[in-house]
Design a protein around this motif. Sequence first.
Motif, PDB file in Angstrom:
ATOM      1  N   ILE A 105     -14.840  56.955  64.464  1.00 57.71           N
ATOM      2  CA  ILE A 105     -13.643  57.803  64.443  1.00 57.71           C
ATOM      3  C   ILE A 105     -12.420  56.925  64.667  1.00 57.71           C
ATOM      4  CG2 ILE A 105     -12.420  59.715  65.538  1.00 57.71           C
ATOM      5  CD1 ILE A 105     -15.115  60.868  66.344  1.00 57.71           C
ATOM      6  N   ILE A 106     -11.559  56.855  63.686  1.00 56.57           N
ATOM      7  CA  ILE A 106     -10.357  56.031  63.779  1.00 56.57           C
ATOM      8  C   ILE A 106      -9.330  56.739  64.664  1.00 56.57           C
ATOM      9  CG2 ILE A 106      -8.439  55.025  62.475  1.00 56.57           C
ATOM     10  CD1 ILE A 106     -10.388  54.748  60.113  1.00 56.57           C
ATOM     11  N   GLY A 107      -8.835  56.031  65.670  1.00 56.33           N
ATOM     12  CA  GLY A 107      -7.868  56.604  66.595  1.00 56.33           C
ATOM     13  C   GLY A 107      -8.480  57.320  67.775  1.00 56.33           C
ATOM     14  N   LYS A 108      -9.788  57.166  67.950  1.00 55.87           N
ATOM     15  CA  LYS A 108     -10.481  57.868  69.036  1.00 55.87           C
ATOM     16  C   LYS A 108      -9.905  57.513  70.392  1.00 55.87           C
ATOM     17  CE  LYS A 108     -15.142  58.644  70.869  1.00 55.87           C
ATOM     18  NZ  LYS A 108     -16.591  58.333  70.694  1.00 55.87           N
ATOM     19  N   ASP A 109      -9.579  56.253  70.591  1.00 60.62           N
ATOM     20  CA  ASP A 109      -9.050  55.818  71.889  1.00 60.62           C
ATOM     21  C   ASP A 109      -7.523  55.847  71.935  1.00 60.62           C
ATOM     22  OD1 ASP A 109     -11.632  55.303  72.873  1.00 60.62           O
ATOM     23  OD2 ASP A 109     -11.648  53.341  71.911  1.00 60.62           O
ATOM     24  N   ALA A 110      -6.875  55.522  70.808  1.00 57.46           N
ATOM     25  CA  ALA A 110      -5.416  55.403  70.796  1.00 57.46           C
ATOM     26  C   ALA A 110      -4.716  56.750  70.776  1.00 57.46           C
ATOM     27  CB  ALA A 110      -4.975  54.563  69.586  1.00 57.46           C
ATOM     28  N   GLY A 111      -5.314  57.743  70.119  1.00 52.62           N
ATOM     29  CA  GLY A 111      -4.690  59.062  70.053  1.00 52.62           C
ATOM     30  C   GLY A 111      -3.332  59.016  69.379  1.00 52.62           C
ATOM     31  N   GLU A 112      -2.325  59.609  70.019  1.00 56.49           N
ATOM     32  CA  GLU A 112      -0.975  59.685  69.459  1.00 56.49           C
ATOM     33  C   GLU A 112      -0.331  58.310  69.291  1.00 56.49           C
ATOM     34  OE1 GLU A 112       0.834  62.271  68.466  1.00 56.49           O
ATOM     35  OE2 GLU A 112      -0.420  63.968  69.072  1.00 56.49           O
ATOM     36  N   LYS A 113      -0.840  57.317  70.007  1.00 53.02           N
ATOM     37  CA  LYS A 113      -0.261  55.968  69.941  1.00 53.02           C
ATOM     38  C   LYS A 113      -0.886  55.113  68.837  1.00 53.02           C
ATOM     39  CE  LYS A 113       0.813  55.890  74.896  1.00 53.02           C
ATOM     40  NZ  LYS A 113       0.592  55.180  76.189  1.00 53.02           N
TER      41      LYS A 113
END
Length: 392
Positions: A105-113
Amino acid sequence: MSSAIGWVDFDETERDRAQRLMDLFREQDSRDELGLGAIRDSIADHLFPGTSTIHTRLRYMLFIPWIFESLPSHLSPRDIAAKARQKEIELGQALMAGAPGAVGIIGKDAGEKLKRLSSSIYWSGLESWGIRKFPGSIEAYFAALPHWPKDTSKDHVEDDMSGAQRHRHLWHDRMPQPPKGWPDIVDFDLEPDEASFLIDRLVDRHPHSLLTYLASRSDQAKADAIWLHPHMADFPPQARVLVEHARIFSGVMHGAALLYNLLLSELRENEDWIERYQTALTEWSDELDTKELASWSLDDFWHETRHAGHSVLDPAKRFVTEWVALVRKEGGLGRNREAANALVMTRERRLKKGQSRFANKSARDRWQGASGAGRLQFRWSIAQSYLKDLKR
């Protein structure tokens, strides 16, 4: 045609190449410390076209078009870009809810950032597979969308210019429709029509690639490297020849990568690192098939691996030729370690110039103990993940 087409004046090949270079610096195992990247990528693009080391799951090849087809066209390019970004972030959130624990999942950790959106990661691959028909960059897409010709075959077109009807010639006209519940409910499982569509794109755009051959046969065999594939004897002749070249090239040049790391370890006087790379070099030398290497034709290798999308410069060819000659002569590194050291150090200095770790102590002190030390795999892990998604 509309003047919007005039905005699509970008050399996307150069743009993609520059982005790929930046990606390499974020991928420790893929770092191109000795300037072999163009050779590696030429082979990978022949075998597994449209893939990238930072790809994750195959269904992103559909997620991105579905998102971009839904973008409202009446907004400014800046607002369209903001809308696309928000939709991609929401996609990550939906995947975390619909496929908890799923890998990729791309962005799983970064979220909105999130800085690197999935669209930028897959944009080149979408064009390579013929899914994206729009010929320019993502920014050019946003700029052209408000002015893109309407579908005049329809008696009535919605004013907000959203939906696939308004996006003729932007995406493939046989794109599967989003699944029920999209975009709020989604996972990585491909529907049968989606899998068929993706395989058809490969057959259409890359009929002779190994990825197409394996995908068409629903192959899901497990192998640590493509040359260890249990069905390699059944590969098409051209693909089998290329895989053999890839195996030998990966094997012989792995020694240069290990020596590079050993030399830096010695300069850093880190005994653990030194022992690790000395052991690895000994194992590499013991496993080297010197008879096979002696009969390997570099002329054939350069001929089979050349690719229109990559320029292998003469210095890279000279380095490979000189390294292979040295290994052939010594049957490995042998007793002529000084010549091997000089070859590797000179190559890195010419590539990095003032940032060479051999010449720049600050750069050397920032080194973490491993750079490009893994054996070249030519994106087989990504291809294997795609094959698994197709089979699933």
